[in-house]
Write a protein that holds these residues in place. Structure first.
Motif: not given
Length: 160
Positions: A98-116
């Protein structure tokens, strides 16, 4: 008879839509693979990233619009004509497709997205990634309407 992926007049193939045990899932409008025709080099980049990603994380990443068959213009994706750009969803903490924005801190996995994003940048053909969470990688560039996906552009010769 062996069934192959659909192919358009440019000889671009549709990205496989539901490969078993793949590290990615597909999304996009229109659906059913209509916007997943990719230059052979883009298919190679996605498959490379998919294998690298699957080796480090069990969640699938979302592969969105690439190009319509035969590359016509699309009012929502002007640059997605030559099969050399792809939209990728950021990773969600819950792994949902499902979609997620980078603003949605509870749902968005910044660390994993950075790895990807780092895996994409490790491929020699990747030339640009547009995403509004520029803290994920030093080479990521912000771009209008790129809060819920990142845009990957590769360098390759357009097939005519």
């Amino acid at each position: 008879m062996l069934n192959l992926q659909p192919q358009d007049s440019r000889r671009y193939f549709m990205l496989p839509q539901a490969p078993a045990d793949a590290g990615y899932y597909v999304y996009g409008t229109p659906g059913a693979g209509a916007f997943h025709y990719a230059h052979p080099s883009m298919i190679s980049v996605i498959m490379f990233v998919e294998r690298e990603w699957a080796a480090i994380d069990h969640r699938q990443f979302g592969v969105g619009n690439i190009s319509l068959a035969d590359g016509p213009e699309n009012k929502d994706h002007a640059s997605h004509k030559n099969g050399l750009q792809v939209d990728i969803r950021p990773l969600r903490k819950d792994g949902a497709h499902a979609p997620v924005t980078w603003h949605q801190k509870d749902e968005y996995d910044q660390k994993a997205t950075a790895k990807l994003i780092g895996i994409f940048f490790s491929h020699a053909l990747v030339r640009k990634i547009l995403f509004n969470d520029t803290s994920t990688h030093p080479s990521v560039q912000a771009w209008t309407n790129h809060d819920d996906h990142f845009h990957v552009a590769i360098k390759a010769e357009v097939i005519r």
